[in-house]
Scaffold this active site. Structure first.
Site, PDB file in Angstrom:
ATOM      1  CB  CYS A 112      47.038  45.075  30.144  1.00  0.00           C
ATOM      2  SG  CYS A 112      46.073  45.551  31.560  1.00  0.00           S
ATOM      3  CG  HIS A 276      50.428  43.622  31.549  1.00  0.00           C
ATOM      4  ND1 HIS A 276      50.637  44.943  31.871  1.00  0.00           N
ATOM      5  CD2 HIS A 276      49.235  43.270  32.121  1.00  0.00           C
ATOM      6  CE1 HIS A 276      49.616  45.378  32.579  1.00  0.00           C
ATOM      7  NE2 HIS A 276      48.762  44.392  32.754  1.00  0.00           N
ATOM      8  CG  ASN A 306      48.218  46.342  36.056  1.00  0.00           C
ATOM      9  OD1 ASN A 306      48.732  46.955  35.119  1.00  0.00           O
ATOM     10  ND2 ASN A 306      47.237  45.476  35.894  1.00  0.00           N
TER      11      ASN A 306
HETATM   12  O1  UT7 Z   1      46.020  43.912  33.765  1.00  0.00           O
HETATM   13  C1  UT7 Z   1      44.942  43.051  33.923  1.00  0.00           C
HETATM   14  C2  UT7 Z   1      44.277  43.478  35.186  1.00  0.00           C
HETATM   15  N1  UT7 Z   1      43.842  42.539  36.112  1.00  0.00           N
HETATM   16  C3  UT7 Z   1      44.408  41.350  36.459  1.00  0.00           C
HETATM   17  O2  UT7 Z   1      45.344  40.885  35.889  1.00  0.00           O
HETATM   18  C4  UT7 Z   1      43.791  40.651  37.616  1.00  0.00           C
HETATM   19  C5  UT7 Z   1      44.007  39.170  37.611  1.00  0.00           C
HETATM   20  N2  UT7 Z   1      43.516  38.598  38.847  1.00  0.00           N
HETATM   21  C6  UT7 Z   1      44.190  38.702  40.002  1.00  0.00           C
HETATM   22  O3  UT7 Z   1      45.273  39.242  40.026  1.00  0.00           O
HETATM   23  C7  UT7 Z   1      43.590  38.077  41.239  1.00  0.00           C
HETATM   24  O4  UT7 Z   1      42.391  37.397  40.912  1.00  0.00           O
HETATM   25  C8  UT7 Z   1      43.302  39.132  42.359  1.00  0.00           C
HETATM   26  C9  UT7 Z   1      44.609  39.647  42.934  1.00  0.00           C
HETATM   27  C10 UT7 Z   1      42.483  40.289  41.798  1.00  0.00           C
HETATM   28  C11 UT7 Z   1      42.495  38.500  43.489  1.00  0.00           C
HETATM   29  O5  UT7 Z   1      43.170  37.378  44.004  1.00  0.00           O
HETATM   30  P1  UT7 Z   1      42.387  36.014  44.253  1.00  0.00           P
HETATM   31  O6  UT7 Z   1      43.367  35.096  44.824  1.00  0.00           O
HETATM   32  O7  UT7 Z   1      41.701  35.631  42.971  1.00  0.00           O
HETATM   33  O8  UT7 Z   1      41.354  36.421  45.391  1.00  0.00           O
HETATM   34  P2  UT7 Z   1      39.758  36.476  45.371  1.00  0.00           P
HETATM   35  O9  UT7 Z   1      39.265  37.609  44.548  1.00  0.00           O
HETATM   36  O10 UT7 Z   1      39.210  35.119  45.087  1.00  0.00           O
HETATM   37  O11 UT7 Z   1      39.459  36.804  46.886  1.00  0.00           O
HETATM   38  C12 UT7 Z   1      39.845  35.933  47.955  1.00  0.00           C
HETATM   39  C13 UT7 Z   1      39.482  36.611  49.251  1.00  0.00           C
HETATM   40  C14 UT7 Z   1      38.034  37.109  49.297  1.00  0.00           C
HETATM   41  O12 UT7 Z   1      37.554  36.954  50.613  1.00  0.00           O
HETATM   42  P3  UT7 Z   1      36.610  35.689  51.018  1.00  0.00           P
HETATM   43  O13 UT7 Z   1      35.433  35.807  50.112  1.00  0.00           O
HETATM   44  O14 UT7 Z   1      37.466  34.484  50.716  1.00  0.00           O
HETATM   45  O15 UT7 Z   1      36.352  35.930  52.450  1.00  0.00           O
HETATM   46  C15 UT7 Z   1      38.167  38.580  49.000  1.00  0.00           C
HETATM   47  O16 UT7 Z   1      37.116  39.349  49.545  1.00  0.00           O
HETATM   48  O17 UT7 Z   1      40.301  37.766  49.468  1.00  0.00           O
HETATM   49  C16 UT7 Z   1      39.464  38.909  49.714  1.00  0.00           C
HETATM   50  N3  UT7 Z   1      40.127  40.089  49.160  1.00  0.00           N
HETATM   51  C17 UT7 Z   1      40.951  40.868  49.876  1.00  0.00           C
HETATM   52  N4  UT7 Z   1      41.367  40.829  51.156  1.00  0.00           N
HETATM   53  C18 UT7 Z   1      42.208  41.780  51.570  1.00  0.00           C
HETATM   54  C19 UT7 Z   1      40.049  40.556  47.889  1.00  0.00           C
HETATM   55  N5  UT7 Z   1      40.830  41.654  47.776  1.00  0.00           N
HETATM   56  C20 UT7 Z   1      41.393  41.862  48.988  1.00  0.00           C
HETATM   57  C21 UT7 Z   1      42.293  42.831  49.480  1.00  0.00           C
HETATM   58  N6  UT7 Z   1      42.660  42.752  50.776  1.00  0.00           N
HETATM   59  N7  UT7 Z   1      42.786  43.818  48.711  1.00  0.00           N
END
Ligand code: UT7
Length: 349
Positions: A112, A276, A306
């Site tokens: 990135c 980014h 992204n």
């Molecule tokens: O260029 C660098 C690349 N990466 C990044 O910059 C990523 C940085 N991080 C993020 O953008 C965020 O952490 C994410 C978007 C990846 C995830 O968001 P979050 O608010 O941290 O969610 P989480 O991973 O803690 O998940 C919350 C819930 C979980 O369910 P439970 O355990 O609460 O029941 C996940 O299973 O959301 C669920 N979940 C989804 N639900 C529907 C995770 N992904 C999805 C999805 N659709 N795509």
């Protein structure tokens, strides 16, 4: 005297993929993706289009805008984490496809932050006289990483459906697969006698976070790919999303202040911040920490997702073409990603 962008351009994959389309192959929803990331759609390439192809198309647009031909480019720096082959890199493929002659080409892999690292490399090559006019490209085809078997289901061009087992497998990766898109951006860089151009680049890295965002396969295994590895999904990126998020919202404002202070400038001097595009929520937090109004920040992740090394050149090209950067403006680029690598650059228009 400085390094300037003489031309810029970008392209995206051939298929638009709205959030709802991803729900065809995994348990997700438009609401979740928009709320957590700001993304509304992304693009995937059609079968056969590769990262070097997107790089070539973007480079043609940048060269057209710069008014230069193949014979005018004497160096290529290509940033990507999704090269066409394990080796050779995309730089040499682009050189051949564009007919640039036997000029040197370099691939860099800072994910990135690839474009920002690329700016420093390009600037050093131009200053050293190793290049006079250089193509810096950031391009990615992430859709190859997607775990589902048939992209046609997502595109709506296939009658196939996913089995419950396949849906469960795809859903395991939904936190990352919904974020990424395919695109390429390019700039033509050269030196000018005028008092403008790239003022500074500040870079950092911390390899103790390497396994917070990585693909857990490679040449550390013998043989380096087995059927078992594919079944286990070790060809698909692993990501500790929360850790990346925390680092991004901390390190990006920090490095913006660092580069400004090192150059006797303050946040009030920044005309436009281009960060980014990994998550709109990350960028909103960075903006808030830096105290910048909406008018001095540009985001486009809603449209493209992204696109890793391509996000910054795409956003910058859109701003240039829309007249959002004017002579004298100070543009600040900032990014953080896998490695972890992070960095910032200042460009005086
Ligand atoms: O260029 C660098 C690349 N990466 C990044 O910059 C990523 C940085 N991080 C993020 O953008 C965020 O952490 C994410 C978007 C990846 C995830 O968001 P979050 O608010 O941290 O969610 P989480 O991973 O803690 O998940 C919350 C819930 C979980 O369910 P439970 O355990 O609460 O029941 C996940 O299973 O959301 C669920 N979940 C989804 N639900 C529907 C995770 N992904 C999805 C999805 N659709 N795509």
């Amino acid at each position: 005297m400085g390094t300037i962008v003489r031309g810029s351009g970008f392209v995206v994959g051939e298929h638009t993929v709205k959030n709802e389309q991803l729900a065809r192959v995994m348990d997700t929803s438009d609401d979740w993706i928009r709320e957590r990331s700001g993304i509304e759609q992304r693009y995937y390439v059609k079968d056969g289009t590769t990262t070097s192809d997107l790089g070539v198309r973007a480079a043609r647009l940048a060269m057209e805008q710069a008014g230069v031909g193949a014979g005018d480019i004497d160096y290529v720096v290509f940033a990507t984490m999704t090269p066409d082959y394990q080796f050779p890199g995309c730089g040499v493929l682009l050189q051949s496809k564009l007919g640039l002659g036997n000029i040197p080409t370099l691939d860099i892999r800072q994910q990135c932050t690839g474009f920002i690292y690329g700016l420093q490399v390009a600037d050093a090559l131009l200053r050293a006289g190793a290049a006079k006019r250089l193509l810096l490209v950031g391009a990615e085809v992430h859709s190859g990483y997607m775990p589902w078997k048939d992209h046609g289901i997502v595109f709506g061009t296939s009658d196939a459906t996913v089995t419950d087992e396949e849906r469960a497998f795809n859903t395991k990766y939904r936190d990352r697969t919904v974020l990424f898109g395919d695109a390429g951006g390019a700039v033509v860089l050269e030196r000018t006698d005028e008092d403008r151009g790239l003022l500074a680049v500040k870079l950092h890295s911390d390899g103790s976070y390497a396994e917070k965002l990585y693909v857990p396969s490679g040449f550390a295994w013998r043989p380096y790919v087995t059927e078992a590895m594919v079944r286990e999904g070790r060809h698909i990126p692993e990501m500790d999303g929360r850790q990346v998020f925390r680092m991004a919202v901390t390190k990006m404002p920090e490095i913006v202040h660092e580069i400004l202070a090192a150059n006797g400038l303050s946040i009030d001097d920044v005309s436009l911040l281009i960060a980014h595009q990994a998550n709109l929520r990350i960028n909103e937090s960075v903006q808030k920490t830096l105290g910048l109004p909406d008018s001095r920040v540009y985001n486009n992740i809603q449209k493209y997702g992204n696109t890793t090394a391509a996000t910054i050149p795409i956003a910058y090209d859109e701003c240039r073409r829309a007249g959002r950067v004017k002579p004298g403006d100070l543009v600040c680029f900032v990014g953080l990603g896998a490695g972890f690598h992070w960095g910032a650059a200042l460009l005086r228009e």
